[in-house]
Every structure is written in C-alpha cells, then in structure tokens.
Design a protein around this motif. Structure first.
Motif, PDB file in Angstrom:
ATOM      1  N   GLU A  79       0.814  -1.216   0.000  1.00  0.00           N
ATOM      2  CA  GLU A  79       0.000   0.000   0.000  1.00  0.00           C
ATOM      3  C   GLU A  79       0.844   1.260   0.000  1.00  0.00           C
ATOM      4  O   GLU A  79       0.324   2.353  -0.230  1.00  0.00           O
ATOM      5  N   ARG A  80       2.153   1.141   0.224  1.00  0.00           N
ATOM      6  CA  ARG A  80       3.012   2.310   0.394  1.00  0.00           C
ATOM      7  C   ARG A  80       4.130   2.387  -0.629  1.00  0.00           C
ATOM      8  O   ARG A  80       5.135   3.035  -0.407  1.00  0.00           O
ATOM      9  N   GLY A  81       3.981   1.723  -1.759  1.00  0.00           N
ATOM     10  CA  GLY A  81       4.935   1.866  -2.849  1.00  0.00           C
ATOM     11  C   GLY A  81       5.783   0.656  -3.149  1.00  0.00           C
ATOM     12  O   GLY A  81       6.619   0.688  -4.052  1.00  0.00           O
ATOM     13  N   PHE A  82       5.591  -0.442  -2.414  1.00  0.00           N
ATOM     14  CA  PHE A  82       6.336  -1.670  -2.666  1.00  0.00           C
ATOM     15  C   PHE A  82       5.602  -2.505  -3.705  1.00  0.00           C
ATOM     16  O   PHE A  82       4.370  -2.460  -3.814  1.00  0.00           O
ATOM     17  N   GLY A  83       6.354  -3.275  -4.481  1.00  0.00           N
ATOM     18  CA  GLY A  83       5.750  -4.174  -5.464  1.00  0.00           C
ATOM     19  C   GLY A  83       6.727  -5.277  -5.814  1.00  0.00           C
ATOM     20  O   GLY A  83       7.928  -5.223  -5.496  1.00  0.00           O
ATOM     21  N   GLN A 292      -4.065   8.379   3.075  1.00  0.00           N
ATOM     22  CA  GLN A 292      -4.118   6.993   3.524  1.00  0.00           C
ATOM     23  C   GLN A 292      -2.768   6.488   4.013  1.00  0.00           C
ATOM     24  O   GLN A 292      -2.707   5.535   4.788  1.00  0.00           O
ATOM     25  N   ILE A 293      -1.667   7.114   3.559  1.00  0.00           N
ATOM     26  CA  ILE A 293      -0.345   6.575   3.865  1.00  0.00           C
ATOM     27  C   ILE A 293       0.562   7.559   4.596  1.00  0.00           C
ATOM     28  O   ILE A 293       1.658   7.172   5.020  1.00  0.00           O
ATOM     29  N   CYS A 294       0.134   8.819   4.772  1.00  0.00           N
ATOM     30  CA  CYS A 294       1.018   9.774   5.439  1.00  0.00           C
ATOM     31  C   CYS A 294       0.209  10.934   5.997  1.00  0.00           C
ATOM     32  O   CYS A 294      -0.988  11.069   5.722  1.00  0.00           O
ATOM     33  N   GLN A 295       0.886  11.762   6.774  1.00  0.00           N
ATOM     34  CA  GLN A 295       0.291  12.997   7.263  1.00  0.00           C
ATOM     35  C   GLN A 295       0.669  14.125   6.304  1.00  0.00           C
ATOM     36  O   GLN A 295       1.858  14.350   6.055  1.00  0.00           O
TER      37      GLN A 295
END
Length: 443
Positions: A79-83, A292-295
């Motif tokens: 969900e945060r940029g990994f694949g 969803q993933i950061c402030q």
C-alpha cells in the motif's frame, strides 16, 4: 531457495540470554495475519504482484511458517509503494543492511518510496545507498519496560526505524502515527517459474544484526555532494516541496520500490507499462490516497510546486553534464500496454469497505476463484474502526499524549469511556449510545 526459519538465531537473542520472559510483550510482536483472498486478488488486479508469483494465505499460525521456496511479504508494504519484483535499489538496501521485510514498519516503506521518487523523478537518477545514507539513518526499535534490563532486545516486527538524519538537507515527511498492526498483514509468495519475480533475500525470522547501520558517507561521496547542491538550488529557485514528491508517485500510478523498465523521468503516457494503470486520478483522489499513507496538509485543489521529469519534460543539459549517470541509465521507450477499461486501484471511501488495520481502505472485489496463482484459504478480516475512534476520543483533552509507535500497536487499547447525562439532577452513565462514524483520516 528454501527459506531459513532463523529459529537458531532467535533462540540466541539477547532477550533469552538475559533470562527475561518476553512472552507477554505484544508491542511489535507477531500476532498472526488477517489478510483475505479479496485483498490478494486486488494485488494481482493492480499489478503489484505479477502472474508468475503465487500467493498463500496464512492459516492459524502466529508467526510465519514457510514452505520451501516461499518468502514473507506484507500487504501494508504494498500500500506504500512496494511491489514485486522488488526494485534493485530495495534489494541492495536489504542486503547491505542485512534486513528482512518484517524488520521494516509501514512508515519505513513510505520513506523509502519518497526517496526513490525524488531521485528518479527530479534527479533522473537511480537511487543509491550512498545518497540514502546521507539523508537517512537507521535506529533500533527495542522492547520497552522497566523490568527489562539493558540492553533491551529489539521487537520482533518493525525493529528497524528509518528517520531523517540530523542535519539532513532532504525533504521532511511524516508517516501515519496510527500505522498499527501492519505486521498482521503478512502472507507468503513464491515464484512459479524459473525467473525470479520476487527479488527478496531468503527469509530469516531473527532480529536484525545492525550491519552497516552506522554507515554515513558524509561529504566523501562526490555524486551525493553534487546531488545535495543541485537539490538546494532547486529549493531556492522553485517551489518544490515534499508534497510534490508524494503526489508524483501517486498521480503517476507507479510503485517506486518495484522493478520497472525505466525511471520515472522517462515515463511517457497512459500506455507506459511501468504504471499500475494508465487511467488518471483526479486531484481530490490524489489527496485522499496520500492521506491513507502519510500525514499531509495537501489541499484538494493543489498545484505542482515543481513538475516532475518525464519524456516530455526531460532533464536539462546542465543536469546531464553534471550527472553522467543520467545518460548511462537511459532506456528507450517500451511497448505500450493496453489501457484498462476500469481502474484496478481506485480511491474508495472507507465506509464502503472493511477497514484495514493500517488505516487504509482496500478494494474488496469478489474473489477470482479460478485464479491458479491464489489459494482460496480465507481468514476473516477483523476491522478495528471502533477501536481507532475510541482512541481518538480518549486522547481529547490530554496534554503530552505519547505518539503511537512506528513499529506496532501498544500493549492494550484504551478503555471505553461511557457517556454521561444528567437525569433528575444526578449524573448517570449512558451505556447504550449510537457510535459516531469515524471520518476519513487526514493530515
């Protein structure tokens, strides 16, 4: 490769050597997994996992129990940029610091994604460890408690915290304070063919050895010095900001930590095969996905402070002369991919879905069923919307509230606070009340 469980290293850890019983510690501990078949299907649809990789859901095990050839990955990381397959930079990063995916909490993956995005989309360079070590540092996340003697042992999950190095000239980012229970999103992956479409180190259950954690090239790495000077000039001459970097990889529909055919500076349009999908996102959806993933305080009607590089906005001749690696890493355009008729990774309001443990709503489409790469063993997803809302209520009116750990949940959720009302001149508790809906997380 047959996975190494690492139980021997775990048995000789400092926690057991000190004779302290850590069986009751819950912060940063393995707690099983709640990943569902629907979420696995979403990873395939959104091209986060290729078809040449099979997935297996955990059953009732608390910590991973692998079969031969399997690796452990986390939904919170995807969900945060990994694949998959993981990028060469991410693999070299793991090998150099001798880390495992379970050593990195969700926010650490976000910081790595931001660094890789800046290097590719604004410097037109592949990310390297020397520049990363100049900007960021690694520190251990230990088990807390007065009864635990020093040196305190690392937590089982999220034991490596990535943070901005003191005096770092790089942009500042803030992950989610409520990124909890990310370790409960693990599942297993395995290559189905001869090609390695995973690109991760063999699994080891043990804690990190802190290899090379003190590494800092400081001002001895020539290219990094040039990058720092170039970056400072960008900050002086343009309105570039940290939000530009975040919205770059979100709006480009790209995974910074996945192996791709070319850099973000060479992306060329909707048919670019390095994208999750060629369908665009609205400005509002970019903001909602970022939250969803950061402030972030990114406004809904945001504008670019500095437009990222692309095939139509290439790096300047001055940059190419200063960084010879730009030309050496350049690749020709790839064959276009057919456009999707439906967005495989849309922003969906959380009230329409089950809420994930990491504050991230995930598409909940029907299971593929006939997908040969996915096993249909399914574990119920236990949403914790109510607990998160009650934590927010409990924090109101309190000063100096300790922030949530980056590595995992606290040992126990805050106690429920019953509402009170005045009846006949007396204050009484009102236990049966209608719970308010939790709003979408914001900066």
């Amino acid at each position: 490769m047959e996975a190494d469980t690492g139980r021997g290293q775990e048995a000789n850890s400092s926690s057991q050597a000190s004779g302290v019983d850590l069986s009751g510690v819950t912060r940063g501990a393995w707690k099983g997994s709640d990943v569902t078949q629907h979420e696995i299907d979403w990873l395939y649809r959104s091209r986060r996992i290729p078809e040449g990789v099979s997935c297996r859901l955990p059953r009732d095990e608390i910590e991973p129990v692998l079969e031969p050839g399997e690796f452990v990955v986390f939904l919170a990381h995807f969900e945060r940029g990994f694949g998959l397959p993981a990028s060469d930079f991410f693999r070299r990063f793991m090998d150099f610091y001798q880390l495992q995916p379970h050593h990195l909490p969700g926010n650490a993956i976000f910081y790595l994604s931001c660094y890789a995005t800046f290097m590719e989309a604004y410097m037109a360079l592949r990310p390297i460890r020397e520049t990363f070590a100049r900007f960021f540092s690694l520190r251990i996340n230990s088990v807390q408690g007065k009864e635990i003697p020093k040196p305190k042992p690392p937590v089982q999950c999220g034991s490596c915290i990535i943070g901005s190095r003191q005096g770092s000239p790089f942009f500042k980012f803030s992950g989610l304070e409520s990124c909890r229970a990310w370790q409960e999103t693990f599942f297993y992956v395995k290559n189905t063919g001869a090609a390695d479409l995973i690109n991760l180190p063999a699994f080891n259950l043990g804690v990190p050895t802190k290899a090379n954690w003190s590494y800092n090239p400081k001002k001895t790495h020539i290219e990094t010095n040039r990058i720092v000077r170039f970056m400072k000039q960008l900050m002086k001459d343009t309105d570039i900001c940290s939000d530009d970097i975040i919205r770059t990889f979100i709006s480009r529909r790209v995974l910074p930590l996945k192996r791709r055919a070319h850099k973000m500076s060479e992306m060329y349009g909707p048919g670019d095969p390095t994208k999750i999908t060629g369908l665009p996102l609205s400005k509002e959806d970019v903001v909602l996905k970022a939250r969803q993933i950061c402030q972030t305080a990114m406004p809904m009607d945001w504008e670019w402070g500095l437009l990222p590089l692309s095939s139509t906005n290439p790096p300047t001749d001055e940059a190419k002369q200063r960084f010879r690696r730009i030309a050496a890493e350049q690749r020709g355009p790839c064959r276009n991919r057919a456009l999707d008729t439906e967005d495989p990774d849309p922003y969906i309001h959380w009230t329409d879905l089950k809420m994930g443990r990491t504050h991230t709503p995930r598409p909940d489409a029907p299971s593929a069923g006939t997908n040969p790469h996915v096993l249909n063993h399914e574990t119920p997803l236990q949403a914790e919307v109510g607990h998160e809302f009650l934590e927010k209520l409990a924090s109101q009116g309190k000063k100096n509230k300790a922030s949530a750990s980056d590595a995992g949940p606290s040992e126990a959720p805050p106690a429920k606070r019953p509402r009170q009302e005045v009846v006949g001149g007396k204050v009484v508790s009102k236990k049966n009340y209608r719970r308010r809906e939790m709003p979408v997380s914001s900066g």
